[in-house]
Motif scaffolding. Structure first.
Motif, PDB file in Angstrom:
ATOM      1  N   PRO A 230       0.834  -1.211   0.000  1.00 56.34           N
ATOM      2  CA  PRO A 230       0.000   0.000   0.000  1.00 56.34           C
ATOM      3  C   PRO A 230       0.864   1.254   0.000  1.00 56.34           C
ATOM      4  CG  PRO A 230       0.017  -1.020   2.173  1.00 56.34           C
ATOM      5  CD  PRO A 230       0.750  -1.959   1.262  1.00 56.34           C
ATOM      6  N   TRP A 231       0.306   2.337  -0.497  1.00 54.93           N
ATOM      7  CA  TRP A 231       1.078   3.574  -0.614  1.00 54.93           C
ATOM      8  C   TRP A 231       1.504   4.102   0.748  1.00 54.93           C
ATOM      9  CZ3 TRP A 231       3.170   4.010  -4.975  1.00 54.93           C
ATOM     10  CH2 TRP A 231       2.515   3.637  -6.136  1.00 54.93           C
ATOM     11  N   THR A 232       0.752   3.761   1.790  1.00 52.30           N
ATOM     12  CA  THR A 232       1.157   4.199   3.125  1.00 52.30           C
ATOM     13  C   THR A 232       2.435   3.538   3.587  1.00 52.30           C
ATOM     14  OG1 THR A 232      -0.302   2.496   4.054  1.00 52.30           O
ATOM     15  CG2 THR A 232      -1.191   4.737   3.850  1.00 52.30           C
ATOM     16  N   GLU A 233       2.829   2.450   2.905  1.00 55.89           N
ATOM     17  CA  GLU A 233       4.061   1.740   3.273  1.00 55.89           C
ATOM     18  C   GLU A 233       5.225   2.079   2.351  1.00 55.89           C
ATOM     19  OE1 GLU A 233       4.789  -0.346   5.835  1.00 55.89           O
ATOM     20  OE2 GLU A 233       2.855   0.210   6.685  1.00 55.89           O
ATOM     21  N   VAL A 234       4.970   2.885   1.311  1.00 54.25           N
ATOM     22  CA  VAL A 234       6.017   3.237   0.350  1.00 54.25           C
ATOM     23  C   VAL A 234       6.675   4.540   0.797  1.00 54.25           C
ATOM     24  CG1 VAL A 234       6.531   3.851  -2.035  1.00 54.25           C
ATOM     25  CG2 VAL A 234       4.845   2.066  -1.536  1.00 54.25           C
ATOM     26  N   VAL A 235       7.968   4.477   1.061  1.00 56.69           N
ATOM     27  CA  VAL A 235       8.686   5.693   1.450  1.00 56.69           C
ATOM     28  C   VAL A 235       9.756   6.078   0.440  1.00 56.69           C
ATOM     29  CG1 VAL A 235       8.277   5.340   3.908  1.00 56.69           C
ATOM     30  CG2 VAL A 235      10.334   4.377   2.869  1.00 56.69           C
ATOM     31  N   GLY A 236       9.987   5.260  -0.573  1.00 58.46           N
ATOM     32  CA  GLY A 236      11.000   5.604  -1.563  1.00 58.46           C
ATOM     33  C   GLY A 236      10.782   4.849  -2.859  1.00 58.46           C
ATOM     34  N   LEU A 237      11.105   5.498  -3.975  1.00 57.34           N
ATOM     35  CA  LEU A 237      11.025   4.886  -5.297  1.00 57.34           C
ATOM     36  C   LEU A 237      12.280   5.254  -6.073  1.00 57.34           C
ATOM     37  CD1 LEU A 237       7.312   5.783  -6.186  1.00 57.34           C
ATOM     38  CD2 LEU A 237       8.187   3.504  -5.661  1.00 57.34           C
ATOM     39  N   HIS A 238      12.811   4.299  -6.803  1.00 58.85           N
ATOM     40  CA  HIS A 238      13.989   4.573  -7.620  1.00 58.85           C
ATOM     41  C   HIS A 238      14.022   3.575  -8.780  1.00 58.85           C
ATOM     42  CE1 HIS A 238      17.518   6.653  -8.593  1.00 58.85           C
ATOM     43  NE2 HIS A 238      18.416   6.007  -7.848  1.00 58.85           N
ATOM     44  N   ALA A 239      15.019   3.708  -9.656  1.00 55.44           N
ATOM     45  CA  ALA A 239      15.155   2.814 -10.802  1.00 55.44           C
ATOM     46  C   ALA A 239      16.104   1.659 -10.527  1.00 55.44           C
ATOM     47  CB  ALA A 239      15.638   3.591 -12.029  1.00 55.44           C
ATOM     48  N   VAL A 240      16.838   1.700  -9.424  1.00 47.89           N
ATOM     49  CA  VAL A 240      17.711   0.601  -9.005  1.00 47.89           C
ATOM     50  C   VAL A 240      17.694   0.551  -7.485  1.00 47.89           C
ATOM     51  CG1 VAL A 240      19.317   0.568 -10.966  1.00 47.89           C
ATOM     52  CG2 VAL A 240      19.725   2.133  -9.057  1.00 47.89           C
ATOM     53  N   ASP A 246      21.552  -5.372  -5.900  1.00 47.14           N
ATOM     54  CA  ASP A 246      20.128  -5.175  -6.121  1.00 47.14           C
ATOM     55  C   ASP A 246      19.825  -5.098  -7.613  1.00 47.14           C
ATOM     56  OD1 ASP A 246      19.421  -5.133  -3.422  1.00 47.14           O
ATOM     57  OD2 ASP A 246      19.977  -3.032  -3.229  1.00 47.14           O
ATOM     58  N   GLY A 247      18.567  -5.342  -7.945  1.00 47.93           N
ATOM     59  CA  GLY A 247      18.172  -5.343  -9.334  1.00 47.93           C
ATOM     60  C   GLY A 247      17.929  -3.944  -9.875  1.00 47.93           C
ATOM     61  N   MET A 248      17.414  -3.919 -11.102  1.00 45.28           N
ATOM     62  CA  MET A 248      17.152  -2.649 -11.788  1.00 45.28           C
ATOM     63  C   MET A 248      15.756  -2.708 -12.377  1.00 45.28           C
ATOM     64  SD  MET A 248      19.749  -3.452 -14.933  1.00 45.28           S
ATOM     65  CE  MET A 248      19.688  -5.025 -15.808  1.00 45.28           C
ATOM     66  N   GLY A 249      15.023  -1.637 -12.234  1.00 43.56           N
ATOM     67  CA  GLY A 249      13.666  -1.585 -12.747  1.00 43.56           C
ATOM     68  C   GLY A 249      12.837  -0.637 -11.919  1.00 43.56           C
ATOM     69  N   LEU A 250      11.872  -1.179 -11.189  1.00 46.82           N
ATOM     70  CA  LEU A 250      11.097  -0.398 -10.230  1.00 46.82           C
ATOM     71  C   LEU A 250      11.543  -0.818  -8.835  1.00 46.82           C
ATOM     72  CD1 LEU A 250       8.835   1.483  -9.290  1.00 46.82           C
ATOM     73  CD2 LEU A 250       7.248  -0.449  -9.531  1.00 46.82           C
ATOM     74  N   ALA A 251      12.268   0.055  -8.147  1.00 54.39           N
ATOM     75  CA  ALA A 251      12.753  -0.221  -6.799  1.00 54.39           C
ATOM     76  C   ALA A 251      11.861   0.505  -5.800  1.00 54.39           C
ATOM     77  CB  ALA A 251      14.204   0.223  -6.653  1.00 54.39           C
ATOM     78  N   VAL A 252      11.288  -0.248  -4.886  1.00 60.78           N
ATOM     79  CA  VAL A 252      10.349   0.291  -3.904  1.00 60.78           C
ATOM     80  C   VAL A 252      10.942   0.110  -2.517  1.00 60.78           C
ATOM     81  CG1 VAL A 252       8.000   0.179  -2.991  1.00 60.78           C
ATOM     82  CG2 VAL A 252       8.433  -0.375  -5.404  1.00 60.78           C
ATOM     83  N   ARG A 279      12.181 -10.617   5.243  1.00 59.83           N
ATOM     84  CA  ARG A 279      12.229 -11.088   6.626  1.00 59.83           C
ATOM     85  C   ARG A 279      13.552 -10.719   7.282  1.00 59.83           C
ATOM     86  NH1 ARG A 279       8.940 -14.676   8.863  1.00 59.83           N
ATOM     87  NH2 ARG A 279      10.683 -15.519  10.066  1.00 59.83           N
ATOM     88  N   GLY A 280      14.595 -10.554   6.462  1.00 58.15           N
ATOM     89  CA  GLY A 280      15.887 -10.154   7.005  1.00 58.15           C
ATOM     90  C   GLY A 280      15.990  -8.661   7.269  1.00 58.15           C
ATOM     91  N   GLY A 281      14.936  -7.908   6.995  1.00 54.02           N
ATOM     92  CA  GLY A 281      14.933  -6.481   7.288  1.00 54.02           C
ATOM     93  C   GLY A 281      15.321  -5.599   6.126  1.00 54.02           C
ATOM     94  N   ASN A 282      15.547  -6.177   4.936  1.00 53.69           N
ATOM     95  CA  ASN A 282      15.880  -5.358   3.771  1.00 53.69           C
ATOM     96  C   ASN A 282      14.626  -4.596   3.322  1.00 53.69           C
ATOM     97  OD1 ASN A 282      16.849  -4.222   1.428  1.00 53.69           O
ATOM     98  ND2 ASN A 282      16.894  -6.137   0.271  1.00 53.69           N
ATOM     99  N   PRO A 283      14.638  -3.263   3.339  1.00 58.22           N
ATOM    100  CA  PRO A 283      13.421  -2.512   3.019  1.00 58.22           C
ATOM    101  C   PRO A 283      13.177  -2.315   1.529  1.00 58.22           C
ATOM    102  CG  PRO A 283      15.152  -0.984   3.631  1.00 58.22           C
ATOM    103  CD  PRO A 283      15.736  -2.367   3.768  1.00 58.22           C
ATOM    104  N   TRP A 284      14.054  -2.843   0.661  1.00 57.01           N
ATOM    105  CA  TRP A 284      13.927  -2.591  -0.773  1.00 57.01           C
ATOM    106  C   TRP A 284      13.371  -3.813  -1.496  1.00 57.01           C
ATOM    107  CZ3 TRP A 284      14.487   1.945  -3.298  1.00 57.01           C
ATOM    108  CH2 TRP A 284      15.089   2.985  -2.599  1.00 57.01           C
ATOM    109  N   ILE A 285      12.388  -3.560  -2.346  1.00 58.01           N
ATOM    110  CA  ILE A 285      11.833  -4.574  -3.245  1.00 58.01           C
ATOM    111  C   ILE A 285      12.045  -4.068  -4.665  1.00 58.01           C
ATOM    112  CG2 ILE A 285       9.777  -5.867  -3.928  1.00 58.01           C
ATOM    113  CD1 ILE A 285       8.573  -5.160  -1.193  1.00 58.01           C
ATOM    114  N   VAL A 286      12.592  -4.910  -5.527  1.00 58.45           N
ATOM    115  CA  VAL A 286      12.897  -4.495  -6.892  1.00 58.45           C
ATOM    116  C   VAL A 286      12.141  -5.386  -7.880  1.00 58.45           C
ATOM    117  CG1 VAL A 286      14.682  -4.077  -8.614  1.00 58.45           C
ATOM    118  CG2 VAL A 286      15.178  -3.681  -6.194  1.00 58.45           C
TER     119      VAL A 286
END
Length: 325
Positions: A230-240, A246-252, A279-286
């Motif tokens: 949900p948008w309330t959980e999104v605090v950052g957006l980038h391309a990598v 980390d991957g490249m594309g839509l990084a949330v 689960r390991g605490g990484n806040p980025w999803i790509v």
């Protein structure tokens, strides 16, 4: 500056301007000229096409190697094996080099991609991106290949043991004990890639050309995680993503990784394995470009537009200099 065709725009730029754009990209700075930005994006797209084309050739050497090692023989066999090995090494180096170079360029072009997404005039409209299907990832083909390779190795092991016994103890009944040992060795050797492939097939469903991700009013839906962020959980957006791996594309970047894990529709017993990064605490999803049929530029543009209409509940944490959102 007149804009060149997308396929040749980067090569048409002066060498000094290209070097300056590279330095700016490595420093996370956006080149001022929009034409340079467009050229960098076009080159990123070219890298993606090249990488997918090469990934399509990954399985081509397999039947060639099997046929070469099975049908040839005689005193020149070791030279044939050496040539095949060298060819595989060269091919692997080319594929790996292309992957590494493409990933480096993706980080250089990331500020330009975000700037282009911010200029996109479509605004906050539902946008989705399809999976690459059979084209990628080819790891989906590893699972059916495992039993074929296992059968080939077992046949080869039986023939080898027969020849060895014929030399050492001619006329004796064939000893199946050694073959059972080879069966265990090959099973253990192939078990790990088979399990990895099974997990990837379950998560990515690589033969399905349906949507891999969708951006709309409810948030960012990601198929491989089976979750809508949900948008309330999104605090950052980038391309990598921020890390080199980390991957490249839509990084949330998400506010609470544990909450995203809890929102996933995977069975609870599987979440700890399939969402181990969160689960390991990484806040980025790509959502990686390489797993999509088209670059994630449209997803990024829509996500930025939706995020602008859904301000975060609280101030995000310090981003370490990442300012493109």
């Amino acid at each position: 500056m007149p804009k060149s065709e997308p396929g040749t725009a980067w090569r048409d730029l002066p060498a000094g301007l290209r070097a300056e754009a590279r330095r700016a990209g490595r420093a996370g700075v956006l080149p001022a000229d929009p034409a340079v930005q467009d050229a960098m994006i076009a080159r990123h797209h070219a890298w993606l096409r090249r990488g997918k084309w090469l990934s399509g050739l990954v399985l081509v050497p397999v039947p060639v190697v099997l046929a070469t090692t099975s049908l040839t023989g005689g005193p020149g066999q070791h030279w044939t094996d050496l040539a095949v090995t060298l060819a595989l090494l060269v091919f692997g180096a080319v594929v790996m080099g292309t992957e590494v170079a493409g990933a480096r360029w993706a980080r250089i072009a990331a500020p330009a991609r975000v700037a282009a997404a911010l200029r996109d005039t479509r605004g906050a409209v539902p946008t989705s991106a399809r999976q690459a299907g059979i084209g990628s990832p080819f790891i989906g083909l590893l699972l059916p290949a495992v039993p074929v390779v296992y059968l080939y190795l077992m046949i080869d092991s039986v023939l080898m043991e027969r020849e060895l016994q014929a030399e050492v103890a001619p006329g004796e009944p064939f000893d199946w004990g050694a073959v059972r040992g080879w069966a265990v060795v090959w099973a253990v050797t192939l078990l790990v890639p088979a399990l990895i492939s099974l997990v990837q097939v379950y998560r990515l469903q690589p033969f399905d050309r349906g949507p891999a991700a969708r951006v709309d009013e409810s948030g960012v839906w990601i198929r491989r995680l089976r979750v809508t962020v949900p948008w309330t959980e999104v605090v950052g957006l980038h391309a990598v993503g921020p890390g080199r791996r980390d991957g490249m594309g839509l990084a949330v970047q998400v506010r609470d990784p544990d909450r995203i894990v809890a929102l996933s529709t995977y069975p609870p017993r599987l979440r700890r394995y399939l969402l181990w990064g969160l689960r390991g605490g990484n806040p980025w999803i790509v959502v990686d470009d390489r797993l999509l049929r088209e670059p994630a530029d449209g997803l990024l543009a829509a996500a930025l537009a939706y995020q602008a209409t859904h301000p975060p509940v609280a101030e995000p944490a310090a981003q370490g200099g990442w300012g493109w959102w």
